[in-house]
Enzyme design. Structure first.
Site, PDB file in Angstrom:
ATOM      1  N   ASP A 135      -2.285  -1.666   6.082  1.00  0.00           N
ATOM      2  CA  ASP A 135      -1.456  -2.144   4.974  1.00  0.00           C
ATOM      3  C   ASP A 135      -0.177  -1.321   4.911  1.00  0.00           C
ATOM      4  O   ASP A 135      -0.229  -0.095   4.873  1.00  0.00           O
ATOM      5  CB  ASP A 135      -2.220  -2.021   3.653  1.00  0.00           C
ATOM      6  CG  ASP A 135      -1.602  -2.893   2.559  1.00  0.00           C
ATOM      7  OD1 ASP A 135      -0.863  -3.836   2.894  1.00  0.00           O
ATOM      8  OD2 ASP A 135      -1.853  -2.622   1.379  1.00  0.00           O
ATOM      9  N   HIS A 142       8.985  -2.274  -5.012  1.00  0.00           N
ATOM     10  CA  HIS A 142       7.616  -1.886  -5.374  1.00  0.00           C
ATOM     11  C   HIS A 142       7.431  -0.375  -5.227  1.00  0.00           C
ATOM     12  O   HIS A 142       6.898   0.280  -6.125  1.00  0.00           O
ATOM     13  CB  HIS A 142       6.607  -2.631  -4.498  1.00  0.00           C
ATOM     14  CG  HIS A 142       5.189  -2.201  -4.716  1.00  0.00           C
ATOM     15  ND1 HIS A 142       4.489  -2.509  -5.867  1.00  0.00           N
ATOM     16  CD2 HIS A 142       4.338  -1.469  -3.950  1.00  0.00           C
ATOM     17  CE1 HIS A 142       3.269  -1.993  -5.787  1.00  0.00           C
ATOM     18  NE2 HIS A 142       3.149  -1.349  -4.637  1.00  0.00           N
ATOM     19  N   GLU A 208      -2.284  -7.253  -5.909  1.00  0.00           N
ATOM     20  CA  GLU A 208      -1.020  -6.954  -5.224  1.00  0.00           C
ATOM     21  C   GLU A 208      -0.632  -8.210  -4.469  1.00  0.00           C
ATOM     22  O   GLU A 208      -1.385  -8.702  -3.621  1.00  0.00           O
ATOM     23  CB  GLU A 208      -1.170  -5.761  -4.273  1.00  0.00           C
ATOM     24  CG  GLU A 208      -1.305  -4.460  -5.039  1.00  0.00           C
ATOM     25  CD  GLU A 208      -1.146  -3.203  -4.171  1.00  0.00           C
ATOM     26  OE1 GLU A 208      -1.487  -3.262  -2.970  1.00  0.00           O
ATOM     27  OE2 GLU A 208      -0.674  -2.179  -4.702  1.00  0.00           O
ATOM     28  N   GLU A 210       0.892  -9.917  -1.716  1.00  0.00           N
ATOM     29  CA  GLU A 210       1.331  -9.553  -0.370  1.00  0.00           C
ATOM     30  C   GLU A 210       1.198 -10.757   0.543  1.00  0.00           C
ATOM     31  O   GLU A 210       0.571 -11.755   0.202  1.00  0.00           O
ATOM     32  CB  GLU A 210       0.450  -8.428   0.220  1.00  0.00           C
ATOM     33  CG  GLU A 210       0.403  -7.174  -0.618  1.00  0.00           C
ATOM     34  CD  GLU A 210      -0.184  -5.971   0.136  1.00  0.00           C
ATOM     35  OE1 GLU A 210      -0.141  -5.956   1.382  1.00  0.00           O
ATOM     36  OE2 GLU A 210      -0.680  -5.057  -0.536  1.00  0.00           O
ATOM     37  N   SER A 266     -10.110  -7.396  -0.569  1.00  0.00           N
ATOM     38  CA  SER A 266      -8.771  -7.944  -0.328  1.00  0.00           C
ATOM     39  C   SER A 266      -8.979  -9.403   0.049  1.00  0.00           C
ATOM     40  O   SER A 266      -9.795  -9.711   0.914  1.00  0.00           O
ATOM     41  CB  SER A 266      -8.068  -7.221   0.822  1.00  0.00           C
ATOM     42  OG  SER A 266      -8.047  -5.832   0.596  1.00  0.00           O
ATOM     43  N   THR A 358       2.971  -4.727  -1.349  1.00  0.00           N
ATOM     44  CA  THR A 358       3.289  -5.575  -2.499  1.00  0.00           C
ATOM     45  C   THR A 358       4.738  -6.027  -2.444  1.00  0.00           C
ATOM     46  O   THR A 358       5.643  -5.218  -2.247  1.00  0.00           O
ATOM     47  CB  THR A 358       3.034  -4.795  -3.796  1.00  0.00           C
ATOM     48  OG1 THR A 358       1.703  -4.309  -3.753  1.00  0.00           O
ATOM     49  CG2 THR A 358       3.220  -5.672  -5.011  1.00  0.00           C
TER      50      THR A 358
HETATM   51 CA    CA Z   1      -1.372  -3.036  -0.758  1.00  0.00          CA
END
Ligand code: CA
Length: 427
Positions: A135, A142, A208, A210, A266, A358
């Site tokens: 990640d 952010h 978050e 993403e 996630s 993010t």
């Molecule tokens: Ca993240």
């Protein structure tokens, strides 16, 4: 090989709603369980799911070098490992098969019965076996917002941030497809004005916003991927909700970064939209604020204009959109991320996943997490049912959507929708 699948004038003989994320120009890839409990690799046009295993067995991919069982698998890893030339040939062929001008399958009722499914007849699975998950932390807005809240305005952006695409190695075991609920995690947190941690349910469960890209086999141990070649190894993208427990994160993140605050779950959208399908939506990345080292320097447009939104839906109530952002705000683009990830010779495999970090924009309504939207819980977000949220409540569903739109063509990702359940209790 030309990208004929992207022809914006092509229409399909399958019905496609005007605002569908999945016109014939998209042709994403996913894995689903059919009504007969068979797992297969598929694509989607409009609201029709297409069994690529059945299409292949019936000879519709003749002339393309594919192994017999390439689509009869429960992950896309082997297909992804076949490389860009094969992805392109298959997308181009699918576009031809479902072209409004092509009657071959359209007029073959028997074939259609084995190949086509309504969405309510299938169950989407994880599209790939994700071996490794990394990640990144690539939105300057952010990183600045979180840094300001955790360390104060003067130390918001760490000295390395404008030089290094900062990232950490996550956990792939807890990556789940849209629709699978998540339990509120428990852990250690430090109460305000205390120097002794307590154990209990996280009080600050956050999303978050993403996106994540899925790679193909890219390099050998020791071999860096040049920034200009990086896109060759990117199969496609999904929406990605990187669930985060902010109170656990704040206590544990020094000095090695997030750990249990991030790896409890996630969620990803189940259809991988190929980088090829996103080609018409290229845009420039933000201008570097400091000179970047040569291995991170690139030419041209390496980002994509993807509109993103997040909605919260309490049980039994309508959803409220709480954020609208865009993938193009990302300061470090995917090519830079992959070049950086491999500059030390770290190998990248087929099915690896890289999160963007993010994706927050400049304005408060474009922040990609609750901790930013509510500024650490100080300014609650109002929902349309009259309630307020500082973070995510038990039994709330968080929904993320994303799409590109240009000159009348819309390519989208569908959604990643996840319900937050109370703390896990042994049955
Ligand atoms: Ca993240």
């Amino acid at each position: 090989m030309p990208l004929s699948a992207n022809n914006p004038d092509r229409k399909s003989w399958l019905h496609v709603d005007k605002n569908s994320d999945f016109p014939i120009q998209n042709i994403p890839f996913g894995v689903f369980l059919t009504r007969d409990d068979i797992i297969t690799i598929g694509t989607r046009i409009g609201d029709t799911a297409i069994d690529l295993g059945a299409l292949h067995q019936l000879g519709y991919f003749d002339g393309i070098a594919l192994t017999d069982d390439i689509f009869l698998q429960d992950t896309l890893n082997d297909f992804i490992a076949d490389g860009r030339k094969t992805w392109r040939a298959v997308r181009n062929r699918i576009a031809e098969i479902f072209d409004a001008k092509n009657d071959a399958l359209k007029n073959n009722t028997k074939h259609k019965e084995t190949i086509l499914f309504r969405l309510d007849e299938i169950e989407m699975q994880l599209p790939a076996q994700i071996g490794d998950y990394t990640d990144f932390y690539s939105s300057i807005e952010h990183a600045t917002n979180i840094g300001t809240m955790f360390r104060g305005k003067d130390n918001a952006l760490m000295p390395n941030w404008l030089h290094v695409p900062v990232g950490y190695h996550g956990r792939s075991s807890s990556i789940i497809p849209s629709g699978i609920p998540v339990h509120r995690p428990q852990g250690q947190t430090l109460p305000p004005n205390s120097d002794t941690p307590v154990f209990g349910p996280s009080k600050r469960v956050d999303f978050e916003l993403e996106m994540a890209f899925i790679t193909t086999d890219a390099n050998d141990l020791g071999e860096p991927i040049p920034v200009e070649e990086a896109e060759e190894y990117i199969f496609g993208l999904v929406l990605f909700n990187d669930w985060s427990a902010r109170d656990i994160q704040k206590w544990e993140y020094v000095p090695l970064g997030p750990f249990l605050s991030k790896n409890f779950a996630s969620s990803i959208s189940p259809w991988i939209v190929t980088l090829d399908a996103l080609e018409p939506f290229r845009v420039k990345s933000p201008k570097p604020l400091k000179p970047q080292l040569p291995y991170l320097q690139y030419q041209g447009k390496k980002s994509f204009d993807i509109n993103l939104e997040v909605a919260i839906q309490p049980t039994g109530a309508k959803e409220t959109v709480v954020s609208k952002s865009n993938f193009k705000y990302m300061y470090w683009n995917m090519s830079q991320q992959l070049a950086h990830h491999t500059i030390n010779g770290c190998p990248i495999n087929s099915g690896d996943m890289m999160g963007s970090g993010t994706l927050s924009g400049k304005t408060p309504d474009s922040y990609g997490s609750m901790i930013e939207l509510t500024w650490a819980g100080k300014k609650p977000v109002k929902l349309s049912n009259g309630t307020e949220r500082n973070f995510i409540n038990d039994n709330d569903t968080v929904i993320m959507r994303g799409h590109c739109e240009k000159d009348g063509t819309r390519i989208g990702f569908g959604e990643v929708s996840t319900k937050l359940l109370p703390v896990y209790k042994k049955k």
